[in-house]
Each structure stands twice: as structure tokens, then as C-alpha cells.
Scaffold this active site. Sequence first.
Site, short mmCIF file in Angstrom:
data_model
loop_
_atom_site.label_atom_id
_atom_site.label_comp_id
_atom_site.label_asym_id
_atom_site.label_seq_id
_atom_site.Cartn_x
_atom_site.Cartn_y
_atom_site.Cartn_z
N LYS A 268 0.85 -1.20 0.00
CA LYS A 268 0.00 0.00 0.00
C LYS A 268 0.88 1.25 0.00
CE LYS A 268 -3.51 2.38 2.86
NZ LYS A 268 -4.46 2.28 4.00
N ASP A 273 -3.06 9.91 4.12
CA ASP A 273 -4.46 9.49 4.17
C ASP A 273 -5.26 10.44 5.06
OD1 ASP A 273 -6.88 8.18 4.18
OD2 ASP A 273 -6.19 6.44 5.36
N LYS A 280 -11.00 12.09 8.23
CA LYS A 280 -10.59 11.61 9.56
C LYS A 280 -10.63 12.77 10.55
CE LYS A 280 -7.36 7.96 8.13
NZ LYS A 280 -8.06 6.85 8.77
N ASP A 291 1.18 5.90 5.79
CA ASP A 291 0.24 4.98 5.15
C ASP A 291 0.82 4.34 3.88
OD1 ASP A 291 -2.18 3.77 5.63
OD2 ASP A 291 -3.37 5.20 4.47
N ASP A 350 -12.64 6.60 3.30
CA ASP A 350 -11.48 6.33 4.15
C ASP A 350 -11.03 4.87 4.06
OD1 ASP A 350 -9.44 6.89 5.87
OD2 ASP A 350 -10.67 7.00 7.68
N GLU A 352 -9.70 3.36 1.68
CA GLU A 352 -9.08 3.55 0.36
C GLU A 352 -7.99 2.54 0.07
OE1 GLU A 352 -8.03 4.98 3.01
OE2 GLU A 352 -5.87 4.73 2.81
N ARG A 354 -7.84 -0.71 0.53
CA ARG A 354 -8.31 -1.92 -0.16
C ARG A 354 -8.64 -1.64 -1.62
NH1 ARG A 354 -12.97 -2.67 4.14
NH2 ARG A 354 -11.38 -1.54 5.32
N1 BES Z 1 -4.79 3.95 6.84
C1 BES Z 1 -5.99 3.62 7.53
C2 BES Z 1 -5.78 2.53 8.57
C3 BES Z 1 -5.01 2.89 9.81
C4 BES Z 1 -5.67 3.28 10.95
C5 BES Z 1 -3.64 2.78 9.84
C6 BES Z 1 -4.95 3.57 12.10
C7 BES Z 1 -2.92 3.08 10.97
C8 BES Z 1 -3.58 3.46 12.10
C9 BES Z 1 -7.04 3.11 6.55
O1 BES Z 1 -7.00 3.67 5.29
C10 BES Z 1 -8.37 3.45 7.11
O2 BES Z 1 -8.66 4.59 7.23
N2 BES Z 1 -9.15 2.42 7.46
C11 BES Z 1 -10.45 2.61 8.00
C12 BES Z 1 -11.38 1.64 7.32
C13 BES Z 1 -12.82 1.86 7.65
C14 BES Z 1 -13.32 3.17 7.09
C15 BES Z 1 -13.61 0.70 7.09
C16 BES Z 1 -10.38 2.35 9.51
O3 BES Z 1 -9.67 1.42 9.91
O4 BES Z 1 -10.99 3.09 10.23
ZN ZN Z 2 -5.17 4.36 4.67
MN MN Z 3 -8.13 5.45 5.16
#
Ligand code: BES
Ligand code: ZN
Ligand code: MN
Length: 500
Positions: A268, A273, A280, A291, A350, A352, A354
Site C-alpha cells: 500500500k 491518508d 478523519k 500509510d 477512508d 481507500e 483496499r
Molecule cells: N490507513 C488507515 C488505517 C489505519 C488506521 C492505519 C490507524 C494506521 C492506524 C485506513 O485507510 C483506514 O482509514 N481504514 C479505515 C477503514 C474503515 C473506514 C472501514 C479504519 O480502519 O478506520
Molecule cells: Zn489508509
Molecule cells: Mn483510510
Amino acid sequence: MHAAYEVPRISVAGHPPAAADVDVLIVPVAQDHIADAVGAYDAAVGGDLNSALERGEFRAKAGDMFSAAIRDQAWRAARMLFVGGGPRAEMGAERFRRMAVSAAQAARDQRRRRIAWVDAEPGTVAAANRIETIAEGLTLANFDNGVHKSKNDQQFFFTDATVLASGAGAGAAADSGRFIGESVNAARVLINEPGNYLTPRVLADKAAALAAVPGITAEILDERRIEELGMGLLLGVARGSSEPPRLLVLRYEPAGAPKGQTLGLVGKGITFDTGGLSLKPADGMERMKDDMAGGATVVAALRCIAAQKLPIRAIAVVPMTENMPGGRAIKPGDILRGAAGLTVEVNNTDAEGRLILGDGLWYARQLGATHLIDVATLTGAVVVALGKITTGLYGSPQPWVDHVSVAAATAGEKLWPLPLFEEYREQLKSEIADLLNSPGRPAGSITAAMFLKEFAGDGPWAHLDIAGTAWAEESKPWQPKGATGAMIRTLIEVARAGFP
Ligand code: BES
Ligand code: ZN
Ligand code: MN
């Protein structure tokens, strides 16, 4: 900008510790074999080791350290630094790496330029693996987080490290450990870089430069090529940003490696992000510069795989973009179509990672990858499940997942499997598209993995969620605050073991 690290000269020498002309001799001590250390070294430090043991100042527990002056004129070194390893049975690769980093860091704090590690304690690790891990740890310690401080005149690196060890292969093991340490440090530098310096274009160039070792060919696809390939998921995420996306492809295809099997590493590469329009919260958002850690991880691993001339074919694919809420950004409810032909309802911008990995996994298969591993800071949910200690492992079929598990154990890195039961698939259903990108809170890291599985094909695939392990929130003696470089060595061990 100051140097983030210096790669020390590392040599292996077979002479006795007394003959080592260095500023400090580092001596590992197992808690249940303290008597050996006393017998071998206490006289040289004038009985100081024994007194420290009697006072309870040093007990050789994991991470304990005790520094003493060498009084015996027959020894050439000035000081000895004892580093505890805990019980010998616990002294695996991870313990040795931590001991080496902690001790070399302490030696740096004491401004020692020439250090030596006495390979006096076997632990549970085979000699070559142990020496490699120690050389890696010593190299990792020569890392400084202050690259962007305008005043960083306190910066100090040691220049020479000697590993006092004998046996065939020790020199090669030390060289390889040093190269791995350098590669992990380089990945950490990229991961630590802020989003304004490390845009997708800059990341693509820097990652290609990092991978520029003999045997690797690099290709950077621009937005036009990405569009031609039909990567609507990557392009969809990139729409919210004024920075164009990139896709980095690295190929290592040594002559003589079996053609039928290719390891495909997909990382990734979100350089920042924000969450996009599903923005966020401000608190902690600064961390989202990391990220792209998965991308840096696969690049650093492939660099080591090629440098070690491992006899397998391996490629790395890293989709890169920012996730921003610009005026042209995708909106919740939008439908995107990926290169694999699947449509996705984006109910949360968010989720993104995947999306871009869906196109990345597809492309790795297009390029001939038969055995896939993707690495991503994918979900907050994995941090809830496993904390910041353990990487989440997902995939199928089981032998491939087990293969990755064994590699991690050899590498001394922690990961743990989570299930992909068919019942979870229900959550990915959309009323209006093939898939939903954000299936809600229950089993959040598992459903993210299930989403990726849709793009991984039917062959062996494993997914490593490093959202908890890519970044250290506080500094530890064995790890500075910031990027960790987690899973680089595990990927190298996977490649070393070959295909199951
Ligand atoms: N980059 C984040 C995941 C993340 C969260 C990495 C905390 C490091 C620390 C990812 O893109 C994300 O935002 N995931 C969301 C998914 C959700 C919207 C289904 C999440 O985990 O909240
Ligand atoms: Zn992310
Ligand atoms: Mn995200």
C-alpha cells in the site's frame, strides 16, 4: 537535511576479545548462564561485573545493561558493555536483534566510534542466522530521527563494528545482516517522511532509487498508463488530490530461476491518508504520513532478495496516491470499476487502501505473480485486535499462510493469523455494485482482507495488516519513535524458503 543513518563498516574477526582494539566490547549474557560471563570477563573489569551482580544492578534480564572499564592492561579495549538476554531458551532472533540495537545505541550515547560484539552466547539461534541478526541490529542502531532539525550538531554515528566470531560463513552472514539493516533504515526514512515532501511522484522515484541494485528492473507507470490499464479503483482514490498517482513495478527475474512460480509482493502506497471526504478527525491525523509503509516494506524486501541473489522470481507492485478531499474527490455512494472488472460501491472514502490494493493485486497477477503477499497499514480494527505488538496475517490456502508464519518466526517478527470464514463475505455485499468497500465495524480487519481476496485470484495469497506494527508511538532502547520497518525480514525469509 542531515543524514538519517550511517552504515558502519562491519567485519568479522576470530581473535580473542582481549586482542580487539576497539572503544567498547559488547558482551551478551544469558540470565541462566551468568557464571560463564563472570568466569570469562570479571577479572578484566577488576571484579566490577561480580559487584554489579551482587548489588543487583545487573541481572542479565532482557534489556539489562552494565558498562565497566577494563582494568587489565593486557586487553586492548577500553570498556565492556554487558547486555542481558534473559533466559537462554528465550534468546531467539528477535531478542538478539533488540540486544544488538540497545547495546549499540548505548555505545553511541557514549560516543564510541569503534565497537565490537563478542559472539559469546549462542541463545537458540543457529550461528549464521545469529550473526546476521546481530549485524542487522548494529546497523539499525546507527539511525537518527533528526533529519529535518536545522540544528543537529549533536549527531553521532559509530564507524566500525567488529563481530568476534569464528566459523565458516560468518563473514557472509555479517555482510547480509548489514545490507538488511541498511535496507530497513532506508525504508524507515521513507515512512517517516512527511506527506508534503513525499508525494506519490517523489515516493515512486525514491523507491525506484532504493531498489536500484543489480538484477532489479524498475518501471514507474504514470496516470495515463494507469488509465489505459483500467485501474478505476486507484484512479478513484487519486481524484481528490492534485498530485497524480503512480504505480511502481519492480521485477527480479534471475536467469535460472524456475519460470512457473513468481512471488508477487504488493504494498500500500498512500503517501497521506486524510480519509478523503469521509474525513478523519484532526487528532492523530498526522500519523497518516506512514500509510505507505507497506509499499516501502515490499521495496526494501525485494532489494534484499535481489542483493542476495535468491534463486526465485519476485516482483513488487506499489500503487501510490494521496487520499484527499479535493473538489473532484470521489463521494460516498460513488461506484468505481477496477481493472479486474469488479464494481465497488464506495460507502466510505477512508477505506481507500483496499481499493488501490485491489488494482495492485490484479496487476501483480497480470505480470505473472503466482504467490501473492500484500502488506498494508490497512485497518484501525487490527490495532484493536492485536495492538501495536503483532501484525495481522490473513490468506489462503493454509499451507501458504503457514509458510509465511514460519518465515516470520525465523525472522524474529510477530504475526498472528485471523480467520477468513466464508460467513464474513456477507458483509461485503452491496445492493448496487459487486462489492461494498466499508462493511462496518464488526471484524473490520477480516472484512478488509476478504475484500482483497476478491482481487487475489484463486492462487496462494497472504495479507499482512501492519496498521499496528508499522509505527512506534514511543521510542524504546531497541526502536526509535516512528517507522519500524516491520515485516521486511519476514518477506526476505519467505523468499529464502522458496515456494512450499
Ligand atoms: N490507513 C488507515 C488505517 C489505519 C488506521 C492505519 C490507524 C494506521 C492506524 C485506513 O485507510 C483506514 O482509514 N481504514 C479505515 C477503514 C474503515 C473506514 C472501514 C479504519 O480502519 O478506520
Ligand atoms: Zn489508509
Ligand atoms: Mn483510510
